[in-house]
Design a protein around this motif. Structure first.
Motif, PDB file in Angstrom:
ATOM      1  N   GLN A  94       0.906  -1.142  -0.029  1.00  0.00           N
ATOM      2  CA  GLN A  94      -0.044   0.012   0.050  1.00  0.00           C
ATOM      3  C   GLN A  94       0.740   1.212  -0.029  1.00  0.00           C
ATOM      4  OE1 GLN A  94      -2.806   0.375   3.129  1.00  0.00           O
ATOM      5  NE2 GLN A  94      -2.755   2.530   3.408  1.00  0.00           N
ATOM      6  N   LYS A  95       1.821   1.330   1.043  1.00  0.00           N
ATOM      7  CA  LYS A  95       2.816   2.440   1.050  1.00  0.00           C
ATOM      8  C   LYS A  95       3.501   2.504  -0.291  1.00  0.00           C
ATOM      9  CE  LYS A  95       2.991   2.637   6.082  1.00  0.00           C
ATOM     10  NZ  LYS A  95       2.411   3.997   6.309  1.00  0.00           N
ATOM     11  N   LEU A  96       4.012   1.428  -0.803  1.00  0.00           N
ATOM     12  CA  LEU A  96       4.935   1.438  -2.089  1.00  0.00           C
ATOM     13  C   LEU A  96       3.949   1.940  -3.189  1.00  0.00           C
ATOM     14  CD1 LEU A  96       7.543   0.858  -3.181  1.00  0.00           C
ATOM     15  CD2 LEU A  96       6.757  -1.389  -3.554  1.00  0.00           C
ATOM     16  N   GLY A  97       2.719   1.589  -3.180  1.00  0.00           N
ATOM     17  CA  GLY A  97       1.755   2.417  -4.253  1.00  0.00           C
ATOM     18  C   GLY A  97       1.597   3.696  -4.284  1.00  0.00           C
ATOM     19  N   GLU A  98       1.613   3.966  -2.957  1.00  0.00           N
ATOM     20  CA  GLU A  98       1.563   5.854  -2.698  1.00  0.00           C
ATOM     21  C   GLU A  98       2.810   6.426  -3.259  1.00  0.00           C
ATOM     22  OE1 GLU A  98       0.649   5.916   1.259  1.00  0.00           O
ATOM     23  OE2 GLU A  98      -1.431   5.005   1.262  1.00  0.00           O
ATOM     24  N   LEU A  99       4.050   5.792  -2.737  1.00  0.00           N
ATOM     25  CA  LEU A  99       5.262   6.413  -2.897  1.00  0.00           C
ATOM     26  C   LEU A  99       5.472   6.251  -4.747  1.00  0.00           C
ATOM     27  CD1 LEU A  99       7.631   4.750  -0.328  1.00  0.00           C
ATOM     28  CD2 LEU A  99       6.749   7.399  -0.798  1.00  0.00           C
ATOM     29  N   GLU A 100       5.091   5.346  -5.121  1.00  0.00           N
ATOM     30  CA  GLU A 100       5.303   5.263  -6.746  1.00  0.00           C
ATOM     31  C   GLU A 100       4.846   6.335  -7.590  1.00  0.00           C
ATOM     32  OE1 GLU A 100       5.115   1.743 -10.128  1.00  0.00           O
ATOM     33  OE2 GLU A 100       3.542   2.245  -8.826  1.00  0.00           O
ATOM     34  N   LYS A 101       3.719   6.909  -7.085  1.00  0.00           N
ATOM     35  CA  LYS A 101       3.115   8.198  -7.820  1.00  0.00           C
ATOM     36  C   LYS A 101       4.016   9.315  -7.643  1.00  0.00           C
ATOM     37  CE  LYS A 101      -1.364   6.250  -6.609  1.00  0.00           C
ATOM     38  NZ  LYS A 101      -2.592   6.379  -5.679  1.00  0.00           N
ATOM     39  N   ARG A 102       4.943   9.277  -6.715  1.00  0.00           N
ATOM     40  CA  ARG A 102       5.878  10.592  -6.455  1.00  0.00           C
ATOM     41  C   ARG A 102       7.144  10.493  -6.469  1.00  0.00           C
ATOM     42  NH1 ARG A 102       2.476  10.002  -1.941  1.00  0.00           N
ATOM     43  NH2 ARG A 102       4.434   9.899  -0.523  1.00  0.00           N
ATOM     44  N   ASN A 103       7.791   9.361  -6.546  1.00  0.00           N
ATOM     45  CA  ASN A 103       9.371   9.204  -6.478  1.00  0.00           C
ATOM     46  C   ASN A 103       9.787   8.281  -7.316  1.00  0.00           C
ATOM     47  OD1 ASN A 103       9.872  10.726  -3.719  1.00  0.00           O
ATOM     48  ND2 ASN A 103       7.984   9.678  -3.285  1.00  0.00           N
ATOM     49  N   PRO A 104      10.631   8.289  -8.001  1.00  0.00           N
ATOM     50  CA  PRO A 104      11.478   7.229  -8.940  1.00  0.00           C
ATOM     51  C   PRO A 104      11.984   6.285  -8.058  1.00  0.00           C
ATOM     52  CG  PRO A 104      12.660   9.510  -9.019  1.00  0.00           C
ATOM     53  CD  PRO A 104      11.237   9.548  -8.089  1.00  0.00           C
ATOM     54  N   LEU A 105      12.511   6.623  -6.979  1.00  0.00           N
ATOM     55  CA  LEU A 105      13.389   5.488  -6.200  1.00  0.00           C
ATOM     56  C   LEU A 105      12.704   5.736  -4.791  1.00  0.00           C
ATOM     57  CD1 LEU A 105      16.922   6.524  -6.943  1.00  0.00           C
ATOM     58  CD2 LEU A 105      15.802   4.452  -7.604  1.00  0.00           C
ATOM     59  N   ALA A 106      12.711   4.426  -4.152  1.00  0.00           N
ATOM     60  CA  ALA A 106      12.397   4.078  -2.735  1.00  0.00           C
ATOM     61  C   ALA A 106      13.162   3.146  -2.193  1.00  0.00           C
ATOM     62  CB  ALA A 106      10.964   3.974  -2.529  1.00  0.00           C
ATOM     63  N   MET A 194      18.647   1.585 -13.647  1.00  0.00           N
ATOM     64  CA  MET A 194      18.126   0.261 -13.699  1.00  0.00           C
ATOM     65  C   MET A 194      16.551   0.307 -14.563  1.00  0.00           C
ATOM     66  SD  MET A 194      19.555  -1.645 -10.440  1.00  0.00           S
ATOM     67  CE  MET A 194      18.653  -3.261 -10.876  1.00  0.00           C
ATOM     68  N   THR A 195      16.255  -1.062 -14.916  1.00  0.00           N
ATOM     69  CA  THR A 195      14.951  -0.925 -15.410  1.00  0.00           C
ATOM     70  C   THR A 195      14.180  -1.763 -14.327  1.00  0.00           C
ATOM     71  OG1 THR A 195      15.488  -1.165 -17.789  1.00  0.00           O
ATOM     72  CG2 THR A 195      13.426  -1.783 -17.176  1.00  0.00           C
ATOM     73  N   PRO A 196      13.032  -0.901 -13.878  1.00  0.00           N
ATOM     74  CA  PRO A 196      12.215  -1.771 -12.831  1.00  0.00           C
ATOM     75  C   PRO A 196      11.893  -3.373 -13.253  1.00  0.00           C
ATOM     76  CG  PRO A 196      11.593   0.362 -12.981  1.00  0.00           C
ATOM     77  CD  PRO A 196      12.243   0.252 -14.220  1.00  0.00           C
ATOM     78  N   LYS A 197      11.847  -4.033 -12.058  1.00  0.00           N
ATOM     79  CA  LYS A 197      11.486  -5.595 -12.562  1.00  0.00           C
ATOM     80  C   LYS A 197       9.914  -5.580 -12.898  1.00  0.00           C
ATOM     81  CE  LYS A 197      14.781  -7.814  -9.688  1.00  0.00           C
ATOM     82  NZ  LYS A 197      15.039  -8.573  -8.544  1.00  0.00           N
ATOM     83  N   ARG A 198       9.241  -4.752 -12.159  1.00  0.00           N
ATOM     84  CA  ARG A 198       7.829  -4.588 -12.308  1.00  0.00           C
ATOM     85  C   ARG A 198       7.170  -3.554 -11.886  1.00  0.00           C
ATOM     86  NH1 ARG A 198       4.974  -7.531  -7.179  1.00  0.00           N
ATOM     87  NH2 ARG A 198       3.595  -5.855  -7.515  1.00  0.00           N
ATOM     88  N   SER A 199       5.813  -3.264 -11.991  1.00  0.00           N
ATOM     89  CA  SER A 199       5.344  -1.877 -11.537  1.00  0.00           C
ATOM     90  C   SER A 199       4.708  -2.220 -10.446  1.00  0.00           C
ATOM     91  CB  SER A 199       4.130  -1.406 -12.465  1.00  0.00           C
ATOM     92  OG  SER A 199       3.186  -0.549 -12.082  1.00  0.00           O
ATOM     93  N   TYR A 200       4.795  -1.477  -9.301  1.00  0.00           N
ATOM     94  CA  TYR A 200       4.402  -1.736  -8.037  1.00  0.00           C
ATOM     95  C   TYR A 200       2.874  -1.230  -7.705  1.00  0.00           C
ATOM     96  CZ  TYR A 200       9.349  -2.629  -7.229  1.00  0.00           C
ATOM     97  OH  TYR A 200      10.262  -3.411  -7.512  1.00  0.00           O
ATOM     98  N   GLY A 201       2.619  -0.137  -8.464  1.00  0.00           N
ATOM     99  CA  GLY A 201       1.273   0.498  -8.247  1.00  0.00           C
ATOM    100  C   GLY A 201       0.060  -0.491  -7.946  1.00  0.00           C
ATOM    101  N   ILE A 202      -0.875  -0.109  -7.040  1.00  0.00           N
ATOM    102  CA  ILE A 202      -2.050  -1.079  -6.951  1.00  0.00           C
ATOM    103  C   ILE A 202      -3.324  -0.209  -7.131  1.00  0.00           C
ATOM    104  CG2 ILE A 202      -1.655  -3.138  -5.441  1.00  0.00           C
ATOM    105  CD1 ILE A 202      -1.412  -1.656  -3.107  1.00  0.00           C
TER     106      ILE A 202
END
Length: 202
Positions: A94-106, A194-202
């Motif tokens: 859940q938190k990762l999905g929220e971060l993905e919208k605003r930050n390229p890295l976490a 790096m190219t992300p392995k997957r999309s984390y958004g939910i």
């Protein structure tokens, strides 16, 4: 997504602060673990049912007593993991999905990255590593343990050699502040390319 892990008292939290100082959001698994056992949560009630003796008279969880209990029994440790890991992972996503919208890295700072299979959820796994003697010294000083108690806690975790073997990168946890800052900057450059392995958004 960078997975930051390491053995107990290896310096993960210290290294995480350097990522935060560089402007990178960090999700701390310890904080997630606290959130899923807040008063009134289903997870807390399940912990109470399984470990009623680690609760204080006022009904609050005695974390120190729980820690001693699970580090003394592999069965109890696995039981607690079965209770907490699913809601922790759900909250993480859940938190990762929220971060993905605003930050390229976490960064996800988590002790059991490989043990829980969360290494499959990150793009780069970084292990903070120190010699066992230093872990014992830090634990003894930080948690007022005897060297033997510290050694026992270390022994129940994934062996150091296996953790290093699974890592994409190994970061010594006994570097100077300046060296750590440089190493973290280098990790961020690598992760950014790096190219992300997957999309984390939910």
């Amino acid at each position: 997504m960078i997975g930051l892990t390491g053995g107990i008292a290896s310096g993960k939290s210290h290294v995480a602060r350097f990522f935060e100082a560089a402007g990178i959001p960090v999700i701390h698994s310890d904080q997630l673990a606290r959130e899923v056992v807040l008063p009134g949560t289903p997870s807390l009630e399940r912990v109470r049912e399984s470990f009623p003796d680690v609760f204080l008279e006022d009904g609050s969880l005695d974390r120190k007593a729980l820690g001693k209990r699970i580090f003394s029994s592999q069965g109890d440790r696995k039981k607690l993991e079965s209770i907490l890991h699913p809601p922790i992972r759900e909250l993480f996503m859940q938190k990762l999905g929220e971060l993905e919208k605003r930050n390229p890295l976490a960064v996800y700072e988590v002790p059991l990255l490989f043990e829980t299979g969360l290494d499959r959820e990150v793009d780069l796994s970084v292990v903070v590593d120190v010699p066992e003697d230093l872990q014992i010294f830090r634990l003894s000083k930080r948690d007022q343990m005897t060297p033997e108690e510290a050694r026992k806690r270390i022994s129940v975790q994934m062996p150091r050699e296996e953790r290093i073997r699974k890592a994409d990168l190994v970061l010594p946890g006994d570097l100077s502040e300046e060296e750590l800052k440089e190493r973290v900057a280098g990790i961020l450059v690598l992760a950014s390319s790096m190219t992300p392995k997957r999309s984390y958004g939910i």
